[in-house]
Motif scaffolding. Structure first.
Motif, PDB file in Angstrom:
ATOM      1  N   TYR A 161       0.822  -1.209   0.000  1.00 29.64           N
ATOM      2  CA  TYR A 161       0.000   0.000   0.000  1.00 29.64           C
ATOM      3  C   TYR A 161       0.858   1.261   0.000  1.00 29.64           C
ATOM      4  O   TYR A 161       0.569   2.210  -0.713  1.00 29.64           O
ATOM      5  CB  TYR A 161      -0.940   0.022   1.207  1.00 29.64           C
ATOM      6  N   LEU A 162       1.901   1.270   0.816  1.00 29.34           N
ATOM      7  CA  LEU A 162       2.774   2.442   0.871  1.00 29.34           C
ATOM      8  C   LEU A 162       3.540   2.627  -0.431  1.00 29.34           C
ATOM      9  O   LEU A 162       3.742   3.753  -0.881  1.00 29.34           O
ATOM     10  CB  LEU A 162       3.749   2.335   2.046  1.00 29.34           C
ATOM     11  N   ALA A 163       3.966   1.530  -1.033  1.00 31.55           N
ATOM     12  CA  ALA A 163       4.684   1.626  -2.309  1.00 31.55           C
ATOM     13  C   ALA A 163       3.786   2.216  -3.380  1.00 31.55           C
ATOM     14  O   ALA A 163       4.177   3.122  -4.123  1.00 31.55           O
ATOM     15  CB  ALA A 163       5.194   0.251  -2.738  1.00 31.55           C
ATOM     16  N   ARG A 164       2.569   1.727  -3.466  1.00 32.11           N
ATOM     17  CA  ARG A 164       1.626   2.216  -4.472  1.00 32.11           C
ATOM     18  C   ARG A 164       1.279   3.685  -4.208  1.00 32.11           C
ATOM     19  O   ARG A 164       1.241   4.501  -5.124  1.00 32.11           O
ATOM     20  CB  ARG A 164       0.370   1.345  -4.474  1.00 32.11           C
ATOM     21  N   ALA A 165       1.030   4.032  -2.948  1.00 32.72           N
ATOM     22  CA  ALA A 165       0.691   5.412  -2.597  1.00 32.72           C
ATOM     23  C   ALA A 165       1.874   6.347  -2.841  1.00 32.72           C
ATOM     24  O   ALA A 165       1.702   7.455  -3.351  1.00 32.72           O
ATOM     25  CB  ALA A 165       0.260   5.488  -1.129  1.00 32.72           C
ATOM     26  N   GLY A 166       3.068   5.899  -2.499  1.00 36.64           N
ATOM     27  CA  GLY A 166       4.255   6.731  -2.701  1.00 36.64           C
ATOM     28  C   GLY A 166       4.525   7.009  -4.167  1.00 36.64           C
ATOM     29  O   GLY A 166       4.838   8.130  -4.554  1.00 36.64           O
ATOM     30  N   ARG A 167       4.362   5.989  -4.988  1.00 39.49           N
ATOM     31  CA  ARG A 167       4.598   6.186  -6.425  1.00 39.49           C
ATOM     32  C   ARG A 167       3.532   7.101  -7.006  1.00 39.49           C
ATOM     33  O   ARG A 167       3.828   8.002  -7.798  1.00 39.49           O
ATOM     34  CB  ARG A 167       4.636   4.853  -7.159  1.00 39.49           C
ATOM     35  N   ALA A 168       2.283   6.921  -6.602  1.00 44.54           N
ATOM     36  CA  ALA A 168       1.203   7.785  -7.095  1.00 44.54           C
ATOM     37  C   ALA A 168       1.426   9.232  -6.655  1.00 44.54           C
ATOM     38  O   ALA A 168       1.258  10.166  -7.446  1.00 44.54           O
ATOM     39  CB  ALA A 168      -0.140   7.275  -6.597  1.00 44.54           C
ATOM     40  N   LEU A 169       1.820   9.408  -5.420  1.00 46.44           N
ATOM     41  CA  LEU A 169       2.030  10.748  -4.883  1.00 46.44           C
ATOM     42  C   LEU A 169       3.181  11.469  -5.571  1.00 46.44           C
ATOM     43  O   LEU A 169       3.117  12.670  -5.828  1.00 46.44           O
ATOM     44  CB  LEU A 169       2.290  10.653  -3.376  1.00 46.44           C
TER      45      LEU A 169
ATOM     46  N   VAL B 196       5.984   3.486 -13.373  1.00 46.20           N
ATOM     47  CA  VAL B 196       6.511   2.183 -12.959  1.00 46.20           C
ATOM     48  C   VAL B 196       7.885   1.967 -13.579  1.00 46.20           C
ATOM     49  O   VAL B 196       8.808   1.480 -12.913  1.00 46.20           O
ATOM     50  CB  VAL B 196       5.546   1.041 -13.364  1.00 46.20           C
ATOM     51  N   ASP B 197       8.039   2.334 -14.851  1.00 41.95           N
ATOM     52  CA  ASP B 197       9.330   2.156 -15.525  1.00 41.95           C
ATOM     53  C   ASP B 197      10.431   2.939 -14.837  1.00 41.95           C
ATOM     54  O   ASP B 197      11.530   2.425 -14.622  1.00 41.95           O
ATOM     55  CB  ASP B 197       9.233   2.575 -17.000  1.00 41.95           C
ATOM     56  N   ASP B 198      10.144   4.206 -14.480  1.00 42.93           N
ATOM     57  CA  ASP B 198      11.171   5.041 -13.848  1.00 42.93           C
ATOM     58  C   ASP B 198      11.553   4.537 -12.464  1.00 42.93           C
ATOM     59  O   ASP B 198      12.731   4.469 -12.123  1.00 42.93           O
ATOM     60  CB  ASP B 198      10.703   6.495 -13.765  1.00 42.93           C
ATOM     61  N   VAL B 199      10.564   4.181 -11.654  1.00 43.23           N
ATOM     62  CA  VAL B 199      10.883   3.719 -10.301  1.00 43.23           C
ATOM     63  C   VAL B 199      11.559   2.354 -10.333  1.00 43.23           C
ATOM     64  O   VAL B 199      12.475   2.090  -9.550  1.00 43.23           O
ATOM     65  CB  VAL B 199       9.651   3.738  -9.365  1.00 43.23           C
TER      66      VAL B 199
ATOM     67  N   GLU C  98      12.121   7.257  -2.214  1.00 38.45           N
ATOM     68  CA  GLU C  98      12.604   8.393  -1.424  1.00 38.45           C
ATOM     69  C   GLU C  98      13.405   9.363  -2.285  1.00 38.45           C
ATOM     70  O   GLU C  98      13.337  10.569  -2.089  1.00 38.45           O
ATOM     71  CB  GLU C  98      13.422   7.900  -0.233  1.00 38.45           C
ATOM     72  N   GLU C  99      14.150   8.848  -3.259  1.00 45.79           N
ATOM     73  CA  GLU C  99      14.884   9.713  -4.179  1.00 45.79           C
ATOM     74  C   GLU C  99      13.936  10.549  -5.034  1.00 45.79           C
ATOM     75  O   GLU C  99      14.292  11.633  -5.470  1.00 45.79           O
ATOM     76  CB  GLU C  99      15.796   8.884  -5.075  1.00 45.79           C
ATOM     77  N   PHE C 100      12.733  10.036  -5.265  1.00 47.47           N
ATOM     78  CA  PHE C 100      11.724  10.776  -6.019  1.00 47.47           C
ATOM     79  C   PHE C 100      10.905  11.702  -5.122  1.00 47.47           C
ATOM     80  O   PHE C 100       9.896  12.247  -5.548  1.00 47.47           O
ATOM     81  CB  PHE C 100      10.807   9.820  -6.776  1.00 47.47           C
ATOM     82  N   GLY C 101      11.322  11.883  -3.877  1.00 50.29           N
ATOM     83  CA  GLY C 101      10.685  12.852  -2.992  1.00 50.29           C
ATOM     84  C   GLY C 101       9.601  12.328  -2.084  1.00 50.29           C
ATOM     85  O   GLY C 101       8.821  13.093  -1.527  1.00 50.29           O
ATOM     86  N   VAL C 102       9.550  11.017  -1.877  1.00 46.65           N
ATOM     87  CA  VAL C 102       8.545  10.416  -1.008  1.00 46.65           C
ATOM     88  C   VAL C 102       9.137  10.241   0.388  1.00 46.65           C
ATOM     89  O   VAL C 102      10.285   9.838   0.537  1.00 46.65           O
ATOM     90  CB  VAL C 102       8.090   9.044  -1.570  1.00 46.65           C
TER      91      VAL C 102
ATOM     92  N   ARG D  98       4.036  10.833   2.492  1.00 50.67           N
ATOM     93  CA  ARG D  98       3.805  12.205   2.068  1.00 50.67           C
ATOM     94  C   ARG D  98       4.927  12.649   1.155  1.00 50.67           C
ATOM     95  O   ARG D  98       5.942  11.971   1.029  1.00 50.67           O
ATOM     96  CB  ARG D  98       3.674  13.137   3.267  1.00 50.67           C
ATOM     97  N   ARG D  99       4.744  13.781   0.503  1.00 51.54           N
ATOM     98  CA  ARG D  99       5.788  14.332  -0.349  1.00 51.54           C
ATOM     99  C   ARG D  99       6.814  15.048   0.516  1.00 51.54           C
ATOM    100  O   ARG D  99       6.490  15.606   1.550  1.00 51.54           O
ATOM    101  CB  ARG D  99       5.184  15.313  -1.345  1.00 51.54           C
ATOM    102  N   LYS D 100       8.055  15.005   0.077  1.00 51.68           N
ATOM    103  CA  LYS D 100       9.141  15.621   0.838  1.00 51.68           C
ATOM    104  C   LYS D 100       8.945  17.133   0.931  1.00 51.68           C
ATOM    105  O   LYS D 100       9.215  17.740   1.954  1.00 51.68           O
ATOM    106  CB  LYS D 100      10.474  15.305   0.167  1.00 51.68           C
TER     107      LYS D 100
END
Length: 106
Positions: free
Chosen positions: A11-19, A24-27, A62-66, A80-82
């Motif tokens: 759930y956190l992975a999906r929410a973090g990527r959406a946020l 999917v390719d980039d992460v 986290e590198e993408f700001g999560v 949340r976003r950084k």
């Protein structure tokens, strides 16, 4: 707000990527995983990633700001976003300034 220290949940992975708005390719590329691994993990298959791969995915997000945070007296774990929306807009504006990159002629 305490840091989230347990393995990343689906759930956190999906929410973090959406946020973060990252594909999917980039992460998956940033985490050293296949897009299929990330998709299967996000859809509830925790067993698709080893503990090390779970950490790789977390670091990539986290590198993408999560930012992930744990349970505290105010509520449960979450994401949340950084940066705030205002700070993100400022950063995007700064990145667009200055024109194209070229060699310095000093």
């Amino acid at each position: 707000m305490e840091a989230y220290t347990v393995p990343l949940t689906t759930y956190l992975a999906r929410a973090g990527r959406a946020l973060s708005g990252v594909s999917v390719d980039d992460v998956s590329r940033a985490a050293g995983l296949t897009p299929e691994q990330v998709q299967r993990f996000e859809h509830g298959n925790m067993a698709v990633l080893s503990d090390a791969e779970n950490q790789q995915l977390r670091r990539a997000l986290e590198e993408f700001g999560v930012v992930f945070f744990g349970d505290d007296d105010r509520g449960g774990y979450g994401v949340r976003r950084k940066h705030s929306a205002l700070k993100t807009a400022q950063l995007q504006n700064w990145e667009g300034e200055g024109g194209p990159v070229s060699e310095e002629d000093i």
